[in-house]
Motif scaffolding. Structure first.
Motif, mmCIF file in Angstrom:
data_model
loop_
_atom_site.group_PDB
_atom_site.id
_atom_site.type_symbol
_atom_site.label_atom_id
_atom_site.label_comp_id
_atom_site.label_asym_id
_atom_site.label_seq_id
_atom_site.Cartn_x
_atom_site.Cartn_y
_atom_site.Cartn_z
ATOM 1 N N TYR A 98 6.563 13.663 -41.095
ATOM 2 C CA TYR A 98 7.062 14.451 -39.968
ATOM 3 C C TYR A 98 7.635 15.770 -40.487
ATOM 4 O O TYR A 98 8.461 15.790 -41.401
ATOM 5 N N SER A 101 10.083 20.958 -36.384
ATOM 6 C CA SER A 101 9.524 22.144 -35.734
ATOM 7 C C SER A 101 10.595 23.131 -35.282
ATOM 8 O O SER A 101 10.293 24.174 -34.729
ATOM 9 N N GLU A 234 25.696 25.172 -26.435
ATOM 10 C CA GLU A 234 25.302 24.746 -25.088
ATOM 11 C C GLU A 234 24.130 23.754 -25.130
ATOM 12 O O GLU A 234 23.849 23.092 -24.137
ATOM 13 N N ILE A 328 3.381 6.694 -31.098
ATOM 14 C CA ILE A 328 2.582 7.642 -30.314
ATOM 15 C C ILE A 328 2.899 9.072 -30.750
ATOM 16 O O ILE A 328 2.026 9.828 -31.145
ATOM 17 N N ARG A 329 4.195 9.414 -30.704
ATOM 18 C CA ARG A 329 4.576 10.816 -30.898
ATOM 19 C C ARG A 329 4.912 11.195 -32.336
ATOM 20 O O ARG A 329 4.881 12.358 -32.695
ATOM 21 N N TYR A 330 5.313 10.205 -33.130
ATOM 22 C CA TYR A 330 5.763 10.530 -34.491
ATOM 23 C C TYR A 330 5.054 9.656 -35.514
ATOM 24 O O TYR A 330 4.767 8.495 -35.245
ATOM 25 N N GLY A 331 4.899 10.207 -36.695
ATOM 26 C CA GLY A 331 4.541 9.455 -37.887
ATOM 27 C C GLY A 331 3.272 8.627 -37.818
ATOM 28 O O GLY A 331 2.449 8.776 -36.903
ATOM 29 N N ARG A 333 0.548 5.409 -37.589
ATOM 30 C CA ARG A 333 0.302 4.410 -36.538
ATOM 31 C C ARG A 333 -0.281 3.146 -37.151
ATOM 32 O O ARG A 333 -1.118 3.226 -38.047
ATOM 33 N N PHE A 336 -3.518 0.454 -33.601
ATOM 34 C CA PHE A 336 -4.011 1.282 -32.491
ATOM 35 C C PHE A 336 -5.067 0.535 -31.667
ATOM 36 O O PHE A 336 -5.064 0.600 -30.432
ATOM 37 N N PHE A 340 -1.718 -0.552 -26.351
ATOM 38 C CA PHE A 340 -0.391 0.064 -26.410
ATOM 39 C C PHE A 340 0.677 -0.837 -27.017
ATOM 40 O O PHE A 340 1.362 -0.467 -27.958
ATOM 41 N N ARG B 86 23.933 23.001 -19.464
ATOM 42 C CA ARG B 86 23.379 24.343 -19.639
ATOM 43 C C ARG B 86 22.410 24.641 -18.504
ATOM 44 O O ARG B 86 21.962 23.724 -17.806
ATOM 45 N N HIS B 91 14.068 27.881 -23.675
ATOM 46 C CA HIS B 91 14.533 28.891 -24.629
ATOM 47 C C HIS B 91 13.498 29.161 -25.712
ATOM 48 O O HIS B 91 13.192 30.273 -26.035
ATOM 49 N N GLU B 92 13.006 28.067 -26.276
ATOM 50 C CA GLU B 92 12.094 28.223 -27.407
ATOM 51 C C GLU B 92 10.991 27.192 -27.237
ATOM 52 O O GLU B 92 11.267 26.008 -27.070
ATOM 53 N N ILE B 94 8.353 24.858 -28.618
ATOM 54 C CA ILE B 94 7.979 24.291 -29.920
ATOM 55 C C ILE B 94 6.592 23.645 -29.852
ATOM 56 O O ILE B 94 5.990 23.357 -30.866
ATOM 57 N N SER B 97 3.468 22.756 -32.615
ATOM 58 C CA SER B 97 4.011 22.349 -33.910
ATOM 59 C C SER B 97 4.654 20.970 -33.805
ATOM 60 O O SER B 97 4.697 20.213 -34.762
ATOM 61 N N SER B 98 5.155 20.657 -32.615
ATOM 62 C CA SER B 98 5.761 19.342 -32.416
ATOM 63 C C SER B 98 4.681 18.279 -32.216
ATOM 64 O O SER B 98 4.758 17.190 -32.778
ATOM 65 N N ASN B 101 2.931 16.486 -35.152
ATOM 66 C CA ASN B 101 3.576 15.389 -35.875
ATOM 67 C C ASN B 101 3.060 14.018 -35.471
ATOM 68 O O ASN B 101 3.421 13.011 -36.064
ATOM 69 N N SER B 102 2.233 13.984 -34.433
ATOM 70 C CA SER B 102 1.652 12.703 -34.048
ATOM 71 C C SER B 102 0.393 12.449 -34.869
ATOM 72 O O SER B 102 -0.416 13.357 -35.076
ATOM 73 N N ALA B 103 0.245 11.177 -35.298
ATOM 74 C CA ALA B 103 -0.969 10.827 -36.048
ATOM 75 C C ALA B 103 -2.192 10.920 -35.141
ATOM 76 O O ALA B 103 -3.325 10.970 -35.624
ATOM 77 N N GLY B 104 -1.978 10.972 -33.820
ATOM 78 C CA GLY B 104 -3.100 11.023 -32.878
ATOM 79 C C GLY B 104 -3.366 12.421 -32.341
ATOM 80 O O GLY B 104 -4.005 12.561 -31.291
ATOM 81 N N ILE B 110 -2.506 14.421 -27.607
ATOM 82 C CA ILE B 110 -2.233 13.227 -28.415
ATOM 83 C C ILE B 110 -3.112 12.087 -27.909
ATOM 84 O O ILE B 110 -3.078 11.735 -26.736
ATOM 85 N N LYS B 111 -3.890 11.560 -28.844
ATOM 86 C CA LYS B 111 -4.780 10.451 -28.498
ATOM 87 C C LYS B 111 -3.975 9.157 -28.425
ATOM 88 O O LYS B 111 -3.193 8.847 -29.318
ATOM 89 N N VAL B 112 -4.167 8.412 -27.332
ATOM 90 C CA VAL B 112 -3.437 7.144 -27.165
ATOM 91 C C VAL B 112 -4.434 6.018 -26.938
ATOM 92 O O VAL B 112 -5.607 6.265 -26.638
#
Lengths: 486, 116
Positions: A98, A101, A234, A328-331, A333, A336, A340, B86, B91-92, B94, B97-98, B101-104, B110-112
């Motif tokens: 990871y 970002s 904030e 799913i979102r990180y690192g 798997r 698969f 799910f 707030r 604001h920014e 991402i 680039s975020s 970080n998914s392997a998919g 993002i492939k699921v």
């Protein structure tokens, strides 16, 4: 250059042109390359990025545009804290590969003051552990004695200061993860008041307890670094709009007449306190008396319930916070093809470490319908009583003194298979987290085996300057030699 | 799970009426259900280890029962302040680039696993 060991020394040397940021950064990188293989502080060193930041800092200084005391100082960052472009793994396989970002607010604050971010520091996985052994990548050892634990969870942050592999480091403290490793490594570590420092960009473990803290060799180093990261943000809804003093300016105040409390519950026979630690704290108390402080016994009637309440509340919050690691979102798997649910379960089951899984299970258990009232709500009620205990105590005294840890650094491997024994080592640090109070650990002396002993001071909310000042005065009179390991 | 709930209920009643300290026990069925709720695939050996660990910890936290908290409010926030809100503005960004970080990650998505 060889005499520059602390953040303050480095800052002064830079100011008077005795060294450069490039020289300091190179020194840190060379030391990491030569000795860190035996210690295990760093998970990643950003050689190119750090040198670029150092060159920029020296250029600013050349044109009289220095950004202050932290400009050009190499700082190491715990792996829970997001630094744009660098790995962010929380020492877990589930976040392997990871890349952050964005910068956490504390990193943005450091960059705005010119600090050089040198790399990411080892820790117990997701901040869960007190020995540095729960890292999925490598064990971190205590530079003072390599057969001993450096403490945790901010193991690398403390060990890097003790081994002079950075001039200041950031850690996080949920139940003592800054103060306990500071005590074990003979360094200074402060956990500020809940809300004093932004948690935006910091991986969440237990959100009602987590705070970012700092490490240094001396109290003045910690004061400088804390001034550099603290303040309202904030982007963190629990961050508090209270101005941040320059903590260095309030050091060296006379402590004559300052009222300091000793919780009598900590002297009970059922608290397993190492006699050497007890003697060390008693010595610190008598030194404070010679400085004119007034010392009283106080009572925190529910403090003995802290560890039990903490392990219900923190694991409940952790089980919720760590639900996001779903494959799913990180690192990486695993599973698969099985759909799910299989993906979630296999990824989490295989990639979380043993301690993390233990805490997720306990948290899920105490939040389950049949246990919610008898465990979770009960613990939150006990937490109310503990907060009231401290509130009452602080009407009588200005600060509380106690050991940081009941023992000195224990041998690596001694407690890894006895989770409860490991948890009980946090008996003196957990209460400040439950009550959201600032706490600092400073070296108070050494055991017969030459292992450091930590003294803890706890203050009222947002009175970091008060405990920093008392700690500084105590440090000066104790004259502890905590020079970095050669 | 049901057996454990019954045990906890029975345990509390006995404890209150007779002031007897029963050791906390969790059934294998309960630990499997908890692991399932927590979305953790665990081996039988792991389940047995965690069962013992949780029993030890739950026996330790029984110390909380020594205090009558019937008139105590559970804590809401340790520092009594209003939470800051707030303005809900971006604001920014991402974005990609975020997602990377998914392997998919594929074609900015993002492939699921297959759902339908």
């Amino acid at each position: 250059m060889n005499n520059i060991n602390t953040l303050t020394q480095a800052s002064i040397a830079l100011k008077f042109g005795k060294t450069t940021s490039v020289e300091l950064t190179q020194k840190c990188i060379q030391r990491i390359e030569s000795i860190d293989e035996n210690i295990g502080c760093y998970l990643c060193v950003d050689k190119i990025g750090a040198m670029k930041q150092a060159i920029d800092s020296d250029a600013r200084r050349k044109f009289n545009q220095s950004l202050g005391e932290l400009d050009g100082i190499p700082i190491g960052i715990k792996d829970m804290i997001s630094c744009k472009g660098l790995p962010l793994n929380a020492s877990s396989k589930i976040l392997q590969d990871y890349l952050a970002s964005y910068d956490a607010t504390v990193i943005r604050n450091l960059r705005s003051k010119g600090a050089v971010i040198i790399g990411k520091l080892n820790q117990d996985e997701f901040g869960m552990g007190s020995s540095g052994e729960n890292s999925a990548y490598k064990i971190c050892k205590n530079p003072v004695n390599l057969s001993r634990t450096p403490g945790g969870s901010s193991s690398g942050s403390a060990a890097a200061i003790a081994a002079n592999l950075a001039f200041g480091t950031l850690g996080t403290d949920t139940g003592g993860s800054v103060r306990q490793p500071a005590a074990f490594t003979g360094t200074v570590g402060i956990k500020p008041t809940y809300g004093r420092v932004s948690r935006f960009g910091v991986i969440a473990f237990a959100s009602s307890l987590d705070q970012v803290g700092v490490f240094g060799h001396k109290v003045e180093d910690a004061a400088t670094l804390l001034s550099g990261i603290a303040g309202y943000d904030e982007q963190d809804s629990t961050s508090i709009k209270i101005s941040v003093p320059n903590y260095n300016l309030t050091l060296n105040r006379d402590i004559k007449g300052v009222r300091i409390g000793i919780p009598k519950e900590y002297l009970n026979k059922d608290v397993a306190l190492d006699p050497e630690v007890k003697t060390c704290v008693e010595n610190a108390i008598s030194r404070l008396r010679t400085l004119g402080a007034k010392v009283y016994f106080i009572s925190l009637p529910h403090v003995h319930l802290s560890v039990a309440a903490y392990h219900i509340i923190s694991t409940a919050e952790a089980s919720s916070n760590l639900a996001r690691y779903d494959g799913i979102r990180y690192g990486p798997r695993i599973g698969f093809e099985g759909g799910f649910k299989n993906l979630y379960k296999e990824t989490r089951g295989k990639l979380f470490g043993a301690e993390v899984k233990r805490r997720i299970l306990l948290g899920t258990f105490v939040l389950s319908a049949s246990c919610y009232d008898s465990y979770y709500i009960k613990a939150q009620k006990i937490r109310s009583l503990i907060v009231d205990d401290f509130r009452n105590a602080f009407t009588l005294v200005d600060a509380i003194i106690c050991p940081t840890v009941p023992s000195v650094a224990y041998p690596l491997g001694e407690r890894i298979n006895d989770p409860l024994k490991m948890y009980l080592g946090d008996i003196f640090t957990i209460p400040a987290n439950l009550a959201g109070l600032p706490g600092i650990s400073i070296p108070g002396g050494f055991s017969k085996e030459n292992l450091p002993i930590g003294i803890q001071l706890i203050g009222r909310p947002f009175e970091e300057s008060n405990i920093l000042n008392i700690a500084h005065m105590l440090e000066k009179i104790l004259k502890i030699n905590n020079e970095p390991v050669k | 799970m049901l057996l454990s709930a019954v045990y906890i209920y029975f345990y509390c009643i006995v404890n209150i009426i007779y002031d007897i300290k029963l050791p906390m026990q969790i059934s294998m069925d309960c630990i499997e259900k908890i692991a399932n709720l927590a979305m953790l695939a665990l081996s039988k050996t792991e389940l047995e280890t965690y069962k013992k660990d949780l029993e030890n910890i739950l026996n330790y936290v029984k110390v909380l029962e020594s205090v009558d908290t019937s008139k105590v409010e559970p804590i809401r926030c340790v520092i009594p302040i209003e939470l800051n809100e707030r303005v809900d503005e971006v604001h920014e960004k991402i974005g990609e680039s975020s997602l990377r970080n998914s392997a998919g990650f594929e074609n900015n998505l993002i492939k699921v696993p297959k759902i339908i």
